[in-house]
Design a protein around this motif. Structure first.
Motif, short mmCIF file in Angstrom:
data_model
loop_
_atom_site.label_atom_id
_atom_site.label_comp_id
_atom_site.label_asym_id
_atom_site.label_seq_id
_atom_site.Cartn_x
_atom_site.Cartn_y
_atom_site.Cartn_z
N PHE A 1 -15.73 -17.84 -62.59
CA PHE A 1 -16.80 -17.47 -63.53
C PHE A 1 -16.75 -18.39 -64.81
O PHE A 1 -15.69 -18.48 -65.46
CB PHE A 1 -16.79 -16.03 -64.20
CG PHE A 1 -17.15 -14.87 -63.23
CD1 PHE A 1 -18.45 -14.71 -62.72
CD2 PHE A 1 -16.05 -14.52 -62.25
CE1 PHE A 1 -18.86 -13.85 -61.85
CE2 PHE A 1 -16.41 -13.52 -61.23
CZ PHE A 1 -17.68 -13.30 -61.18
N PRO A 2 -17.89 -19.07 -65.27
CA PRO A 2 -17.78 -19.98 -66.38
C PRO A 2 -18.02 -19.19 -67.58
O PRO A 2 -18.22 -18.05 -67.54
CB PRO A 2 -19.03 -20.99 -66.12
CG PRO A 2 -20.01 -19.96 -65.16
CD PRO A 2 -19.09 -19.14 -64.43
N LYS A 3 -17.91 -19.77 -68.69
CA LYS A 3 -18.33 -19.04 -69.98
C LYS A 3 -19.64 -18.58 -69.58
O LYS A 3 -20.83 -19.04 -69.24
CB LYS A 3 -18.37 -20.38 -71.08
CG LYS A 3 -18.76 -19.89 -72.32
CD LYS A 3 -18.63 -21.16 -73.43
CE LYS A 3 -19.18 -20.59 -74.70
NZ LYS A 3 -19.41 -21.60 -75.43
N THR B 1 -20.38 -27.08 -56.74
CA THR B 1 -20.96 -26.21 -57.89
C THR B 1 -20.98 -26.77 -59.17
O THR B 1 -21.58 -26.99 -60.20
CB THR B 1 -21.00 -24.99 -58.07
OG1 THR B 1 -19.67 -24.55 -58.47
CG2 THR B 1 -21.17 -24.06 -56.49
N GLY B 2 -19.71 -27.26 -59.16
CA GLY B 2 -19.12 -27.69 -60.64
C GLY B 2 -19.05 -26.92 -61.70
O GLY B 2 -18.76 -27.10 -63.06
N ILE B 3 -19.90 -25.55 -61.69
CA ILE B 3 -19.91 -24.92 -62.78
C ILE B 3 -18.46 -23.87 -63.08
O ILE B 3 -18.25 -23.12 -63.81
CB ILE B 3 -20.74 -23.93 -62.89
CG1 ILE B 3 -20.90 -22.85 -61.82
CG2 ILE B 3 -22.09 -24.50 -62.89
CD1 ILE B 3 -21.66 -21.75 -62.28
N TRP B 4 -17.65 -24.09 -62.00
CA TRP B 4 -16.34 -23.38 -62.11
C TRP B 4 -15.30 -23.92 -63.38
O TRP B 4 -15.48 -25.04 -63.37
CB TRP B 4 -15.47 -23.31 -60.59
CG TRP B 4 -16.30 -22.87 -59.41
CD1 TRP B 4 -17.24 -21.60 -59.67
CD2 TRP B 4 -16.51 -23.39 -58.33
NE1 TRP B 4 -17.78 -21.56 -58.38
CE2 TRP B 4 -17.14 -22.61 -57.39
CE3 TRP B 4 -15.90 -24.63 -57.71
CZ2 TRP B 4 -17.69 -22.71 -56.18
CZ3 TRP B 4 -16.27 -24.54 -56.29
CH2 TRP B 4 -17.18 -23.78 -55.53
N LEU C 1 -27.35 -23.80 -65.46
CA LEU C 1 -26.02 -24.65 -65.68
C LEU C 1 -25.94 -25.66 -64.47
O LEU C 1 -25.41 -26.81 -64.81
CB LEU C 1 -25.06 -23.57 -65.75
CG LEU C 1 -23.80 -23.61 -66.69
CD1 LEU C 1 -24.17 -24.02 -68.07
CD2 LEU C 1 -22.92 -22.62 -66.59
N TRP C 2 -25.84 -24.98 -63.28
CA TRP C 2 -25.79 -25.83 -62.02
C TRP C 2 -26.73 -27.10 -61.97
O TRP C 2 -26.43 -28.07 -61.66
CB TRP C 2 -25.51 -24.91 -60.96
CG TRP C 2 -25.55 -25.78 -59.50
CD1 TRP C 2 -24.53 -26.21 -58.92
CD2 TRP C 2 -26.89 -25.83 -58.54
NE1 TRP C 2 -24.77 -27.00 -57.77
CE2 TRP C 2 -26.30 -26.49 -57.60
CE3 TRP C 2 -28.06 -25.47 -58.58
CZ2 TRP C 2 -26.89 -26.81 -56.53
CZ3 TRP C 2 -28.78 -25.89 -57.49
CH2 TRP C 2 -28.24 -26.52 -56.59
N ARG C 3 -28.01 -26.90 -62.18
CA ARG C 3 -29.09 -27.90 -61.98
C ARG C 3 -28.87 -28.79 -62.96
O ARG C 3 -29.20 -30.06 -62.70
CB ARG C 3 -30.40 -27.25 -62.00
CG ARG C 3 -31.58 -28.01 -61.39
CD ARG C 3 -31.19 -28.75 -60.28
NE ARG C 3 -31.89 -28.08 -59.09
CZ ARG C 3 -31.01 -28.75 -57.93
NH1 ARG C 3 -30.15 -29.37 -57.79
NH2 ARG C 3 -31.47 -28.14 -56.74
#
Ligand code: SF4
Length: 509
Positions: A410-412, A477-480, A458-460
């Motif tokens: 989970f990101p911020k 995904t890179g948002i981790w 966020l991902w896009r």
């Protein structure tokens, strides 16, 4: 403009899964209920499930491979079903007047875009209408109102926003004569390069609830009196490997939805926020309709919050359970039950399950091993409630396969600090504890898929051109908030602990 509109076809796209993972193939319920309504209004309707048609072709000709491997930005995916050019040929031979395409989740976006583009090129005069949950949520972007070109599908003429049942008749009439009928509510389109949408129509769920299951593809099984619907025949539905849970093959599996939405608002879940229920008599009619055509061995509840809602809503849930028990069906809850609903009234729901003895599988959506993260993602439970419910369930539901779900990465969120590596480790210890103590039979660890608007943007922004497949299947995904290797290790550790304890994992997500 006037045109003859008699035949309405809905095409569902090929199924996408990560390479090496058997795709889950389930009934396209949304398409079926829309076709049911169009049929009731006098149109000739057909369902064309591209995945099923590919599998059927493979049964008739074993040299045909219904699975294609596609490499997207260095990651392999399986695409199961007919190739796009085969779909076009078959659709042309059906000769529809209007083509509906279904896009129910983010992993289908790329397939739908390719299919729509090819259909428009070959059958340019036929209107293309897109529907489905994903299409509803992202209609503006699909119609071109976006800063990311990959979002747009120029070949799509109309998007049905929200439920299709109250819309489809008016839309087909509009397409037959746009000089006589207005663009109906519930439909978005492009006019002069602008997205036009006139709001949602009124919708009485109970008016439209009984689907025409004769529209499902089916197969004759030697020694079985009734045919099996093809999704049961494939045997890898949402619930996973049912033959392991039930110990038999060729199970007629009926996935039922007795309510829509949830009532809660978790940050990572795109379930509708409002909980609405079908009346008991409509639930019974759905079951009877499926039973009369295919027989039923197992009913899987697909509700997001079966036992939740206010007191009236709960009464209805208990009435449904009583009626199903009377009919002698085995049941399960592969979509999970909220801990809030299981714990309420001194675990009344669990006690009822124990009393009836017909619940074979429950997915427990534990999600995380940290109260701070559970609060941050707006989950309506804490660790204490999870433990109490799991302990109670393990005491009274010993024969029910109890599957725990956990999520990390989970990101911020809502201004709160992102999950830390230590918190990920805490989740692992919690999983281990639940398995070793026997509170759960099996555990699945998932990485966060950025499907909700909150996380998708966020991902896009991070990956403006990434294929949509990566979004659902949590690749690239890179948002981790920490190195991916930690999540890979977590997957392995959870897999290992299941194996060490001799627990069979009945689905791979
Ligand atoms: S409780 Fe479950 S179904 Fe409801 S919003 Fe949260 S994750 Fe989604």
């Amino acid at each position: 403009m006037k045109r003859c509109v008699e035949r309405f076809l809905i095409v569902t796209p090929r199924i996408v899964s990560p390479a090496g993972v058997s795709p889950r193939i389930h009934q396209p319920f949304g398409s079926i209920i829309v076709l049911t309504e169009a049929k009731r209004c006098g149109f000739d309707v057909i369902l064309f499930d591209s995945a099923v048609e590919g599998l059927k072709k493979n049964i008739l000709d074993s040299s045909y491979n219904p699975r294609e491997i596609e490499n997207l930005e260095g990651i392999n995916y399986w695409k199961t079903g007919l190739r796009i050019e085969e779909i076009i040929t078959r659709v042309a031979s059906i000769n529809p007047d209007v083509i509906g395409l279904s896009c129910s989740n983010v992993s289908e976006r790329n397939e739908v875009a390719k299919l729509a583009t090819a259909l428009k090129k070959s059958l340019s005069s036929i209107p293309l209408v897109l529907g489905g949950y994903e299409a509803s949520l992202w209609y503006k972007e699909i119609l071109g109102n976006t800063q990311f070109p990959i979002d747009e599908i120029p070949a799509i003429d109309f998007v049905v926003v929200g439920p299709g049942q109250p819309v489809i008749n008016n839309l087909l009439l509009y397409l037959s004569d746009s000089t006589k009928y207005d663009l109906p509510k519930g439909v978005a389109t492009r006019i002069n390069n602008k997205v036009v949408f006139r709001g949602l129509p009124r919708f009485d769920y109970n008016r439209y609830s009984v689907a025409d299951f004769t529209l499902l593809p089916k197969i004759k099984i030697v020694g079985r009196l009734k045919p099996l619907d093809f999704y049961s025949y494939v045997g890898n539905p949402h619930a996973g490997k049912l033959e392991i849970i039930l110990g038999s093959k060729n199970i007629s599996y009926f996935p039922i939805t007795t309510s829509y939405g949830c009532g809660f608002n978790c940050s990572f879940c795109d379930a509708d926020k409002k909980l609405r229920r079908y009346k008991l008599e409509n639930v019974i009619r759905m079951i009877d309709a499926f039973e009369s055509l295919y027989g039923i061995d197992y009913i899987d509840f697909m509700d997001n919050n079966f036992g939740g809602g206010n007191q009236d809503s709960r009464f209805l849930a208990f009435d449904i359970l009583a009626q199903i028990k009377k009919s002698g069906y085995q049941i399960g809850f592969s979509n999970g039950l909220t801990f809030e609903s299981m714990a309420r009234e001194d675990h009344r729901l669990i006690r009822q399950f124990a009393d009836y003895g017909n619940v074979r599988h429950i997915a427990f959506p534990c999600e995380n091993g940290n109260d701070r993260i559970l609060r941050m993602i707006r989950k309506p439970h804490d660790i204490e409630l999870v433990k109490k419910t799991l302990v109670f369930s393990s005491n009274v539901l010993q024969k029910t396969n109890r599957e725990g779900f956990f999520i990390g990465g989970f990101p911020k969120t809502s201004g709160k600090l992102a999950e830390t590596p230590q918190e990920l480790e805490n989740t692992y210890h919690f999983i281990r504890y639940c398995l070793e103590k026997g509170f759960l039979h099996q555990a699945i660890f998932l990485t966060l898929s950025p499907v909700t608007k909150e996380y998708r943007f966020l991902w896009r922004k991070l990956y403006p051109n990434a294929s949509f497949e990566h979004c659902l299947f949590s690749r690239k995904t890179g948002i981790w908030p920490y190195p991916n290797v930690l999540l890979d290790e977590m997957h392995e550790k959870v897999k290992l602990i299941n194996e060490q304890l001799g627990r069979l994992v009945t689905r791979k997500l």
